[in-house]
Design a protein around this motif. Structure first.
Motif, PDB file in Angstrom:
ATOM      1  N   THR A  36       0.861  -1.182   0.000  1.00  0.00           N
ATOM      2  CA  THR A  36       0.000   0.000   0.000  1.00  0.00           C
ATOM      3  C   THR A  36       0.899   1.234   0.000  1.00  0.00           C
ATOM      4  O   THR A  36       1.477   1.575   1.026  1.00  0.00           O
ATOM      5  N   ALA A  37       1.010   1.842  -1.165  1.00  0.00           N
ATOM      6  CA  ALA A  37       1.810   3.067  -1.203  1.00  0.00           C
ATOM      7  C   ALA A  37       0.854   4.228  -0.956  1.00  0.00           C
ATOM      8  O   ALA A  37      -0.226   4.271  -1.522  1.00  0.00           O
ATOM      9  N   VAL A  38       1.222   5.115  -0.051  1.00  0.00           N
ATOM     10  CA  VAL A  38       0.399   6.318   0.083  1.00  0.00           C
ATOM     11  C   VAL A  38       1.048   7.383  -0.792  1.00  0.00           C
ATOM     12  O   VAL A  38       2.079   7.942  -0.463  1.00  0.00           O
ATOM     13  N   LEU A  39       0.421   7.620  -1.928  1.00  0.00           N
ATOM     14  CA  LEU A  39       1.021   8.466  -2.964  1.00  0.00           C
ATOM     15  C   LEU A  39       1.185   9.895  -2.505  1.00  0.00           C
ATOM     16  O   LEU A  39       2.049  10.621  -2.975  1.00  0.00           O
ATOM     17  N   ASP A  40       0.321  10.315  -1.568  1.00  0.00           N
ATOM     18  CA  ASP A  40       0.352  11.723  -1.174  1.00  0.00           C
ATOM     19  C   ASP A  40       1.127  11.959   0.120  1.00  0.00           C
ATOM     20  O   ASP A  40       1.108  13.049   0.666  1.00  0.00           O
ATOM     21  N   PRO A  45      -1.605   3.273   6.548  1.00  0.00           N
ATOM     22  CA  PRO A  45      -2.515   2.378   7.295  1.00  0.00           C
ATOM     23  C   PRO A  45      -1.806   1.597   8.406  1.00  0.00           C
ATOM     24  O   PRO A  45      -2.386   1.357   9.465  1.00  0.00           O
ATOM     25  N   LEU A  46      -0.538   1.226   8.180  1.00  0.00           N
ATOM     26  CA  LEU A  46       0.198   0.477   9.211  1.00  0.00           C
ATOM     27  C   LEU A  46       0.327   1.313  10.488  1.00  0.00           C
ATOM     28  O   LEU A  46       0.193   0.790  11.598  1.00  0.00           O
ATOM     29  N   THR A  47       0.571   2.616  10.334  1.00  0.00           N
ATOM     30  CA  THR A  47       0.744   3.489  11.500  1.00  0.00           C
ATOM     31  C   THR A  47      -0.514   3.511  12.354  1.00  0.00           C
ATOM     32  O   THR A  47      -0.453   3.324  13.575  1.00  0.00           O
ATOM     33  N   SER A  48      -1.678   3.700  11.712  1.00  0.00           N
ATOM     34  CA  SER A  48      -2.908   3.762  12.509  1.00  0.00           C
ATOM     35  C   SER A  48      -3.242   2.387  13.095  1.00  0.00           C
ATOM     36  O   SER A  48      -3.760   2.287  14.205  1.00  0.00           O
ATOM     37  N   TYR A  49      -2.887   1.322  12.374  1.00  0.00           N
ATOM     38  CA  TYR A  49      -3.126  -0.040  12.874  1.00  0.00           C
ATOM     39  C   TYR A  49      -2.312  -0.296  14.150  1.00  0.00           C
ATOM     40  O   TYR A  49      -2.829  -0.781  15.154  1.00  0.00           O
ATOM     41  N   ASN A  94      10.170   0.473  10.229  1.00  0.00           N
ATOM     42  CA  ASN A  94       9.428   0.133   9.021  1.00  0.00           C
ATOM     43  C   ASN A  94       9.106   1.379   8.192  1.00  0.00           C
ATOM     44  O   ASN A  94       9.239   1.384   6.967  1.00  0.00           O
ATOM     45  N   LEU A  95       8.694   2.447   8.882  1.00  0.00           N
ATOM     46  CA  LEU A  95       8.354   3.689   8.173  1.00  0.00           C
ATOM     47  C   LEU A  95       9.578   4.255   7.447  1.00  0.00           C
ATOM     48  O   LEU A  95       9.466   4.760   6.334  1.00  0.00           O
ATOM     49  N   ASP A  96      10.745   4.139   8.100  1.00  0.00           N
ATOM     50  CA  ASP A  96      11.984   4.597   7.444  1.00  0.00           C
ATOM     51  C   ASP A  96      12.173   3.871   6.115  1.00  0.00           C
ATOM     52  O   ASP A  96      12.514   4.481   5.110  1.00  0.00           O
ATOM     53  N   GLY A  97      11.933   2.554   6.149  1.00  0.00           N
ATOM     54  CA  GLY A  97      12.054   1.756   4.924  1.00  0.00           C
ATOM     55  C   GLY A  97      11.040   2.183   3.875  1.00  0.00           C
ATOM     56  O   GLY A  97      11.373   2.389   2.702  1.00  0.00           O
TER      57      GLY A  97
END
Length: 273
Positions: A36-40, A45-49, A94-97
């Motif tokens: 799931t790429a967040v283009l903007d 979604p992983l963060t809120s999960y 993970n977010l860094d990646g």
């Protein structure tokens, strides 16, 4: 007696399972490869999960503390604190990646700023604040600020160079230090670059309104004074010639209103809805 021993060994097994579950969750978060790429550049979604999972932990914290007490000699509070800190660290790794998937380095910074800001804000509003501690919150607020500063530098350094004349400040020195052709060229380059940035970055998102406002303001504070003083110093060079509107296309007030369209994610927002 036997009942008590069975109960104790059952509790220990439960505690061990809980520890293993957290370990598995931490690993799953760290290695999450969702495409799931967040283009903007908005909150992933992983963060809120993960944040919801951590909040869910706090609904059961008294039970977990009891379990940890049976399982470990250490303080149950600090056990829960360690678990939470490790999960948060796994998310950050993970977010860094994920941030490296963006081709635009400015969007990398915006994505990290948005996601860590969301984490910090959620933590501050929940009981997780007590477990992670004030230091954790302060350190991560600084990280958000660092990403905001990096975004500014990466996005706006190039366009600011159009408005700078060698030998220092745009507003100082002798106005004959740029030839007419050079002045025209600077204005044209500025227009092109600003329009490109506007077109691209009005598709990006900063979902938190306060953060969005402060980022726009930070950009305006560096861009507008430099542009105003460049016009003041060199505007007459093109205003006295042919087609001044071809060069001074944007007035400072146009720039100000265009900056208000940055990070609004017009098209992606409509798609999401």
């Amino acid at each position: 007696m036997e009942m008590r021993e069975t109960a104790i060994s059952l509790t220990k097994r439960l505690a061990q399972t809980a520890q293993e579950t957290f370990g598995d969750f931490e690993e799953a978060v760290e290695k999450d490869a969702t495409k799931t790429a967040v283009l903007d550049g908005t909150v992933h979604p992983l963060t809120s999960y993960v944040i919801n999972y951590v909040k869910f932990l706090f609904d059961y914290q008294s039970t977990l503390k009891q379990l940890f007490q049976e399982f470990d000699e250490g303080e149950p509070e600090s056990q829960l604190s360690k678990v939470t800190t490790r999960i948060m660290q796994a998310l950050q790794n993970n977010l860094d990646g994920k941030s490296k998937q963006y081709k635009d380095p400015a969007l990398t910074q915006l994505f990290l700023m948005n996601n860590i800001h969301y984490v910090v804000r959620s933590v501050r509003r929940s009981e997780a604040k007590d477990l992670l501690g004030d230091d954790w919150v302060q350190i991560h607020r600084r990280i958000v600020q660092q990403h905001a500063n990096q975004y500014k530098r990466v996005s706006w350094a190039k366009i600011l160079q159009c408005l700078t004349v060698q030998g220092g400040n745009p507003s100082g020195g002798d106005s004959s230090s740029l030839s007419r052709a050079m002045v025209k060229d600077r204005f044209k380059t500025f227009n092109t670059q600003f329009e490109e940035l506007h077109q691209k970055q009005s598709q990006w998102t900063v979902p938190d309104s306060e953060l969005r406002e402060s980022l726009r303001l930070a950009v305006a504070e560096i861009l507008l004074p430099a542009y105003r003083s460049f016009i003041k110093r060199f505007g007459h060079t093109v205003e006295n010639g042919k087609n001044p509107g071809k060069y001074i296309k944007l007035r400072p007030e146009n720039i100000e209103s265009m900056l208000n369209e940055f990070f609004e994610s017009k098209t992606w927002g409509e798609q999401k809805r």
